[in-house]
Design an enzyme around this catalytic site. Structure first.
Site, short mmCIF file in Angstrom:
data_model
loop_
_atom_site.label_atom_id
_atom_site.label_comp_id
_atom_site.label_asym_id
_atom_site.label_seq_id
_atom_site.Cartn_x
_atom_site.Cartn_y
_atom_site.Cartn_z
CD GLU A 17 -8.74 -3.98 -44.32
OE1 GLU A 17 -9.65 -4.40 -43.71
OE2 GLU A 17 -7.98 -4.72 -44.84
CB ALA A 126 -12.31 -13.89 -33.33
#
Length: 307
Positions: A17, A126
């Site tokens: 990431e 979400a």
């Protein structure tokens, strides 16, 4: 490449990431990191997304730069915060045009440097974003007929806003069944938390790949920032005890943190983890040391494009 293609086979995936740089100096550091880690040929890399628009355009630019100038496969984060449906559709069309294969759909952290009214957001959770991306996939707006692969976040230690763990799993199951293809977990420091989370997912009828998020501790300051960013990460006493003994020696702290992360990775691989996702903090040294120690097969002679 679609996530279902990446996850084929019995071998675990490995990924990194990054977050968008805010300054030219930070950009130089990040691009050195990308060059260092590209030769390890990760299955994908993810790029974070700033709350309230702070780094959003930087995220889009970085994702497209990685896509077009490296051999890496970028997965951009996308959050609900401060967005309406038209904005999200515009972003999805932009990524589809660049042949981005996957999205990580997140609730997102509340912005701290601006007035924020969540009720004005089109996506309250979400799950709403997952459903919207799934509808976009059905519209034929992506060059891959399957559309975007959709990832969601998992929380081995429990979601910080839902202390009721039974209710939390009900919410999580609904989010996954709304159209998620894979899960990347928040960082954790006790593998038992991950293994228990994986088992609870199976009991809840969740059978998509669960990728474990690992962040090596490289400084005491970094340890404290992790606790803030993760919404209250649980640090096992054995880890804290070892760090306490060497807290005045930065080099030893770094060695302890990397060794601990390495042992976590060994334990996860022994328990057939679907994948390991390294939170790099835009630096490559700790991740490279762990990769080298694990003996993960990679292609150092990959002919990388210029970043």
């Amino acid at each position: 490449m679609h996530i279902t293609d990446i996850m084929q086979g019995n071998s675990p995936t490995f990924s990194f990431e990054f977050f968008p740089p805010r300054t030219p100096e930070a950009a130089d550091t990040l691009y050195r990191t990308i060059r260092d880690l590209e030769s390890y040929m990760p299955d994908f890399v993810s790029v974070t997304y700033g709350a309230g628009g702070s780094t959003r355009e930087l995220t889009h630019d970085l994702v497209e730069r990685i896509q077009h100038t490296t051999k890496l496969d970028p997965i951009p984060h996308l959050t609900c915060i401060c967005h309406n449906e038209e904005e999200i559709e515009t972003i999805l069309l932009r990524y589809a045009k660049s042949a981005i294969g996957n999205i990580l759909a997140l609730g997102g952290g509340r912005p701290t440097r601006m007035t924020y009214d969540q009720s004005r957001d089109s996506f309250q959770h979400a799950i709403d974003l997952v459903k919207f991306i799934r509808r976009f996939n059905g519209s034929g707006g992506h060059p891959d007929r399957r559309g975007f692969g959709i990832g969601v976040a998992g929380f081995p230690e429990g979601h910080p806003t839902t202390p009721n763990r039974l209710l939390e799993m009900d919410y999580f199951r609904a989010k996954v069944h709304a159209g998620a293809d894979y899960i990347i977990t928040q960082l954790f420091f006790d593998n038992d938390d991950f293994l228990d989370f994986r088992e609870r997912c199976a009991l809840a009828g969740i059978h998509i790949p669960i990728i474990a998020g690992i962040m090596p501790i490289t400084s005491i300051g970094g340890l404290k920032r992790m606790a803030d960013l993760a919404g209250g990460a649980r640090f096992p006493a054995k880890l804290l005890r070892t760090l306490q003994h060497c807290q005045d020696d930065p080099d030893m702290v770094r060695r302890v943190g990397i060794q601990y992360a390495l042992e976590q990775c060994h334990g996860l691989l022994e328990n057939d983890v679907a994948g390991i996702h390294f939170y790099t903090l835009n630096r490559s040294d700790a991740t490279r040391l762990i990769f080298d120690s694990l003996g993960i097969r990679r292609d150092r002679n990959a002919e990388a494009k210029t970043v």
